[in-house]
Design a protein around this motif. Structure first.
Motif, PDB file in Angstrom:
ATOM      1  N   ASP A 109      35.996  41.256  24.862  1.00 40.19           N
ATOM      2  CA  ASP A 109      34.945  41.135  23.848  1.00 40.19           C
ATOM      3  C   ASP A 109      34.382  39.718  23.810  1.00 40.19           C
ATOM      4  O   ASP A 109      33.162  39.525  23.705  1.00 40.19           O
ATOM      5  CB  ASP A 109      35.500  41.513  22.475  1.00 40.19           C
ATOM      6  CG  ASP A 109      35.837  42.998  22.373  1.00 40.19           C
ATOM      7  OD1 ASP A 109      35.288  43.767  23.184  1.00 40.19           O
ATOM      8  OD2 ASP A 109      36.645  43.365  21.495  1.00 40.19           O
ATOM      9  N   GLN A 110      35.273  38.720  23.927  1.00 36.39           N
ATOM     10  CA  GLN A 110      34.821  37.335  23.919  1.00 36.39           C
ATOM     11  C   GLN A 110      33.967  37.026  25.144  1.00 36.39           C
ATOM     12  O   GLN A 110      32.932  36.338  25.050  1.00 36.39           O
ATOM     13  CB  GLN A 110      36.031  36.399  23.865  1.00 36.39           C
ATOM     14  CG  GLN A 110      35.680  34.914  23.826  1.00 36.39           C
ATOM     15  CD  GLN A 110      34.895  34.553  22.577  1.00 36.39           C
ATOM     16  OE1 GLN A 110      35.231  34.995  21.479  1.00 36.39           O
ATOM     17  NE2 GLN A 110      33.830  33.755  22.732  1.00 36.39           N
ATOM     18  N   ILE A 111      34.361  37.526  26.317  1.00 37.32           N
ATOM     19  CA  ILE A 111      33.587  37.296  27.539  1.00 37.32           C
ATOM     20  C   ILE A 111      32.197  37.914  27.416  1.00 37.32           C
ATOM     21  O   ILE A 111      31.186  37.298  27.785  1.00 37.32           O
ATOM     22  CB  ILE A 111      34.330  37.882  28.759  1.00 37.32           C
ATOM     23  CG1 ILE A 111      35.635  37.101  29.012  1.00 37.32           C
ATOM     24  CG2 ILE A 111      33.447  37.841  29.999  1.00 37.32           C
ATOM     25  CD1 ILE A 111      36.508  37.712  30.087  1.00 37.32           C
ATOM     26  N   ILE A 112      32.123  39.138  26.877  1.00 37.90           N
ATOM     27  CA  ILE A 112      30.825  39.805  26.723  1.00 37.90           C
ATOM     28  C   ILE A 112      29.948  39.027  25.756  1.00 37.90           C
ATOM     29  O   ILE A 112      28.738  38.831  26.001  1.00 37.90           O
ATOM     30  CB  ILE A 112      31.025  41.250  26.246  1.00 37.90           C
ATOM     31  CG1 ILE A 112      31.761  42.066  27.313  1.00 37.90           C
ATOM     32  CG2 ILE A 112      29.678  41.905  25.922  1.00 37.90           C
ATOM     33  CD1 ILE A 112      32.128  43.468  26.863  1.00 37.90           C
ATOM     34  N   ARG A 113      30.530  38.543  24.645  1.00 39.94           N
ATOM     35  CA  ARG A 113      29.729  37.754  23.690  1.00 39.94           C
ATOM     36  C   ARG A 113      29.227  36.460  24.317  1.00 39.94           C
ATOM     37  O   ARG A 113      28.072  36.054  24.095  1.00 39.94           O
ATOM     38  CB  ARG A 113      30.565  37.452  22.442  1.00 39.94           C
ATOM     39  CG  ARG A 113      30.792  38.652  21.541  1.00 39.94           C
ATOM     40  CD  ARG A 113      31.307  38.220  20.174  1.00 39.94           C
ATOM     41  NE  ARG A 113      32.601  37.544  20.286  1.00 39.94           N
ATOM     42  CZ  ARG A 113      33.772  38.174  20.187  1.00 39.94           C
ATOM     43  NH1 ARG A 113      33.805  39.490  19.985  1.00 39.94           N
ATOM     44  NH2 ARG A 113      34.908  37.505  20.278  1.00 39.94           N
ATOM     45  N   GLY A 246      36.166  43.486  52.680  1.00 35.55           N
ATOM     46  CA  GLY A 246      37.440  42.799  52.527  1.00 35.55           C
ATOM     47  C   GLY A 246      37.275  41.392  51.978  1.00 35.55           C
ATOM     48  O   GLY A 246      38.005  40.966  51.074  1.00 35.55           O
ATOM     49  N   GLY A 247      36.291  40.657  52.495  1.00 31.91           N
ATOM     50  CA  GLY A 247      36.044  39.315  51.993  1.00 31.91           C
ATOM     51  C   GLY A 247      35.576  39.315  50.552  1.00 31.91           C
ATOM     52  O   GLY A 247      35.938  38.423  49.768  1.00 31.91           O
ATOM     53  N   ALA A 248      34.774  40.321  50.173  1.00 30.73           N
ATOM     54  CA  ALA A 248      34.300  40.402  48.792  1.00 30.73           C
ATOM     55  C   ALA A 248      35.453  40.656  47.828  1.00 30.73           C
ATOM     56  O   ALA A 248      35.554  40.024  46.769  1.00 30.73           O
ATOM     57  CB  ALA A 248      33.243  41.500  48.674  1.00 30.73           C
ATOM     58  N   ALA A 253      38.402  39.552  43.319  1.00 32.11           N
ATOM     59  CA  ALA A 253      39.408  40.227  42.497  1.00 32.11           C
ATOM     60  C   ALA A 253      40.322  39.255  41.733  1.00 32.11           C
ATOM     61  O   ALA A 253      40.485  39.394  40.517  1.00 32.11           O
ATOM     62  CB  ALA A 253      40.234  41.186  43.360  1.00 32.11           C
ATOM     63  N   PRO A 254      40.943  38.252  42.393  1.00 32.73           N
ATOM     64  CA  PRO A 254      41.782  37.322  41.620  1.00 32.73           C
ATOM     65  C   PRO A 254      41.027  36.553  40.536  1.00 32.73           C
ATOM     66  O   PRO A 254      41.544  36.436  39.412  1.00 32.73           O
ATOM     67  CB  PRO A 254      42.342  36.380  42.707  1.00 32.73           C
ATOM     68  CG  PRO A 254      42.314  37.198  43.955  1.00 32.73           C
ATOM     69  CD  PRO A 254      41.077  38.023  43.844  1.00 32.73           C
ATOM     70  N   PRO A 255      39.811  36.040  40.782  1.00 35.52           N
ATOM     71  CA  PRO A 255      39.093  35.371  39.683  1.00 35.52           C
ATOM     72  C   PRO A 255      38.779  36.299  38.511  1.00 35.52           C
ATOM     73  O   PRO A 255      38.828  35.874  37.352  1.00 35.52           O
ATOM     74  CB  PRO A 255      37.803  34.872  40.349  1.00 35.52           C
ATOM     75  CG  PRO A 255      38.151  34.708  41.780  1.00 35.52           C
ATOM     76  CD  PRO A 255      39.113  35.822  42.065  1.00 35.52           C
ATOM     77  N   LEU A 256      38.466  37.571  38.782  1.00 36.13           N
ATOM     78  CA  LEU A 256      38.182  38.500  37.691  1.00 36.13           C
ATOM     79  C   LEU A 256      39.419  38.726  36.826  1.00 36.13           C
ATOM     80  O   LEU A 256      39.327  38.791  35.594  1.00 36.13           O
ATOM     81  CB  LEU A 256      37.676  39.834  38.262  1.00 36.13           C
ATOM     82  CG  LEU A 256      36.257  39.818  38.842  1.00 36.13           C
ATOM     83  CD1 LEU A 256      35.916  41.170  39.451  1.00 36.13           C
ATOM     84  CD2 LEU A 256      35.236  39.441  37.769  1.00 36.13           C
ATOM     85  N   ALA A 268      39.473  30.691  36.367  1.00 34.32           N
ATOM     86  CA  ALA A 268      38.703  31.658  37.142  1.00 34.32           C
ATOM     87  C   ALA A 268      37.662  30.966  38.015  1.00 34.32           C
ATOM     88  O   ALA A 268      37.443  31.353  39.172  1.00 34.32           O
ATOM     89  CB  ALA A 268      38.023  32.651  36.204  1.00 34.32           C
ATOM     90  N   VAL A 269      37.030  29.926  37.484  1.00 35.91           N
ATOM     91  CA  VAL A 269      36.038  29.180  38.267  1.00 35.91           C
ATOM     92  C   VAL A 269      36.705  28.491  39.454  1.00 35.91           C
ATOM     93  O   VAL A 269      36.185  28.511  40.583  1.00 35.91           O
ATOM     94  CB  VAL A 269      35.308  28.157  37.374  1.00 35.91           C
ATOM     95  CG1 VAL A 269      34.407  27.254  38.220  1.00 35.91           C
ATOM     96  CG2 VAL A 269      34.492  28.865  36.305  1.00 35.91           C
ATOM     97  N   ILE A 270      37.876  27.889  39.226  1.00 34.37           N
ATOM     98  CA  ILE A 270      38.595  27.216  40.315  1.00 34.37           C
ATOM     99  C   ILE A 270      38.983  28.222  41.399  1.00 34.37           C
ATOM    100  O   ILE A 270      38.832  27.959  42.601  1.00 34.37           O
ATOM    101  CB  ILE A 270      39.832  26.495  39.762  1.00 34.37           C
ATOM    102  CG1 ILE A 270      39.401  25.337  38.848  1.00 34.37           C
ATOM    103  CG2 ILE A 270      40.708  25.973  40.900  1.00 34.37           C
ATOM    104  CD1 ILE A 270      40.553  24.673  38.117  1.00 34.37           C
ATOM    105  N   LEU A 271      39.481  29.379  40.984  1.00 33.63           N
ATOM    106  CA  LEU A 271      39.847  30.402  41.963  1.00 33.63           C
ATOM    107  C   LEU A 271      38.629  30.898  42.732  1.00 33.63           C
ATOM    108  O   LEU A 271      38.678  31.078  43.954  1.00 33.63           O
ATOM    109  CB  LEU A 271      40.525  31.578  41.252  1.00 33.63           C
ATOM    110  CG  LEU A 271      41.998  31.416  40.892  1.00 33.63           C
ATOM    111  CD1 LEU A 271      42.490  32.632  40.126  1.00 33.63           C
ATOM    112  CD2 LEU A 271      42.842  31.211  42.146  1.00 33.63           C
ATOM    113  N   LEU A 272      37.532  31.134  42.024  1.00 33.95           N
ATOM    114  CA  LEU A 272      36.329  31.641  42.680  1.00 33.95           C
ATOM    115  C   LEU A 272      35.823  30.651  43.721  1.00 33.95           C
ATOM    116  O   LEU A 272      35.573  31.014  44.883  1.00 33.95           O
ATOM    117  CB  LEU A 272      35.247  31.919  41.640  1.00 33.95           C
ATOM    118  CG  LEU A 272      33.907  32.417  42.186  1.00 33.95           C
ATOM    119  CD1 LEU A 272      34.077  33.757  42.876  1.00 33.95           C
ATOM    120  CD2 LEU A 272      32.874  32.517  41.058  1.00 33.95           C
TER     121      LEU A 272
END
Length: 381
Positions: A109-113, A246-248, A253-256, A268-272
């Motif tokens: 909910d916080q992410i959507i807001r 596969g690359g996608a 997936a881990p950042p999400l 998440a930004v660092i992982l992405l």
């Protein structure tokens, strides 16, 4: 005014027949997919076993008979270990994810807001609204059916593999019966060696680069503190054998999941960013240097093969799409009438460096091929 190109009637008929045969073959492959997909995986494993066997023979003092037994044991154990890691890893993943399950709804909910606020939108939906709009029961039933299909397919793969291994003993006599002339027999074995070399080269490159990506990704995920990093590492290695998709999956997936696990967006930004850098460096600098002529496949062909075999055979077709394209190019390049199709499949117009005109316009002499030996004939099985 230029005159139109006249196509002989026999050429037009032959091309039309080839198109009809291709469509009919595609329909047959789709209709028989439940039978052919385990067989294709078994042949894939058989080629792996043969490659491991020859590696053991070259680098260990084991005799030829025991090298085959050791290769079979290693590949079968790796096959079962992969299934076990997927099942146990998924169980551990969902078990550890239950620790943050209480915060999943409020976090989403916080992410959507935040996303709605970033674009100055109003009335953001809640996570419960999104769940209610999804047929969750249908997705769970479909997932259960797919898991059941994977288990049954694994059983049939091993059954096919056992029969293929048993048929190898009589394959040498079949080769002699099909090609009585030694020159034709040598040519048939050479075709197989090209197909085998292409598939083994693809497996080797994907495995080595996958290990590199997984090592760097595991260090990054552990540094960030992502839960169950080992499970994500194995997922990244497995999906690395699927071109493009596969690359996608490996990069997103881990950042999400990190968005849900952490209260801050920075992990998440660092992982992405980190995963994208790893995939870019390996995919654009390391992997091209490791690929040889046997993987001289046009990128458009790789994408089309992924879509085609994925449509026909699902996930198994996605895994086998590039090896099947490599095999098709290797076989088509051996015959004068179909060489033009191999040229279209290749990346630079030269399916093999030892055949056909080079970029300077000169045609190299045909190389002398080593006569087929008993080991080559047995390996062709």
């Amino acid at each position: 005014m230029k005159s139109a190109i006249v196509t002989p009637p026999e050429t037009a008929s032959r091309n039309a027949l080839a198109v009809i045969a291709t469509v009919a073959a595609g329909a047959a492959v789709y209709w028989l997919r439940d039978i052919l997909t385990p067989l294709a995986m078994a042949i894939f494993l058989l080629i792996m076993i043969d490659g491991v066997k020859r590696t053991i023979e070259a680098r260990t003092p084991l005799p030829r008979r025991w090298a085959g037994v050791a290769a079979l044991a290693l590949v079968v154990l790796a096959f079962f270990a992969s299934i076990g890691i997927i099942v146990n890893g998924a169980a551990g993943f969902f078990g550890e994810a239950s620790g943050v399950s209480q915060n999943i709804g409020p976090r989403i909910d916080q992410i959507i807001r935040d996303v709605y606020g970033l674009f100055h939108l109003v009335n953001p939906p809640t996570a419960q609204d999104l769940i209610n709009s999804i047929d969750l029961r249908g997705y769970l039933a479909s997932t259960a059916m797919q898991v059941q299909g994977i288990a049954s397919s694994a059983f049939f793969v091993l059954v096919y593999l056992g029969f293929l291994l048993a048929s190898q003993m009589g394959f040498q006599r079949k080769i002699v019966a099909m090609f009585p002339a030694k020159a034709h027999r040598d040519e048939a074995v050479a075709v197989f060696q090209r197909v085998r070399g292409g598939v083994e080269g693809y497996l080797w490159v994907q495995a080595v680069t996958g290990i590199m990506i997984c090592a760097a990704a595991w260090l990054l995920m552990r540094a960030v503190g992502l839960q169950n990093a080992e499970f994500w590492t194995f997922v990244i290695f497995i999906v690395g054998f699927i071109p493009v998709l596969g690359g996608a999956v490996a990069g997103l997936a881990p950042p999400l999941f990190a968005l849900v696990q952490f209260s801050s967006y920075w992990p998440a930004v660092i992982l992405l960013v980190g995963l994208q850098i790893i995939l870019f460096v390996v995919g654009n600098f390391i992997q091209p240097r490791m690929q040889g002529d046997n993987q001289n496949i046009d990128p458009v062909v790789v994408l089309l093969a992924l879509a085609f075999w994925g449509k026909l055979w699902g996930v198994v077709g996605m895994f086998l799409s590039t090896p099947l394209a490599v095999m098709a190019m290797a076989v088509l390049a051996e015959f004068q009438g179909s060489r033009w199709m191999a040229v279209l499949l290749s990346g630079d117009g030269e399916p093999y460096a030892d055949k056909g005109p080079r970029k300077g316009g000169k045609t190299p002499p045909k190389p002398r091929r080593k006569p087929a030996t008993k080991g080559d004939a047995e390996a062709a099985g």
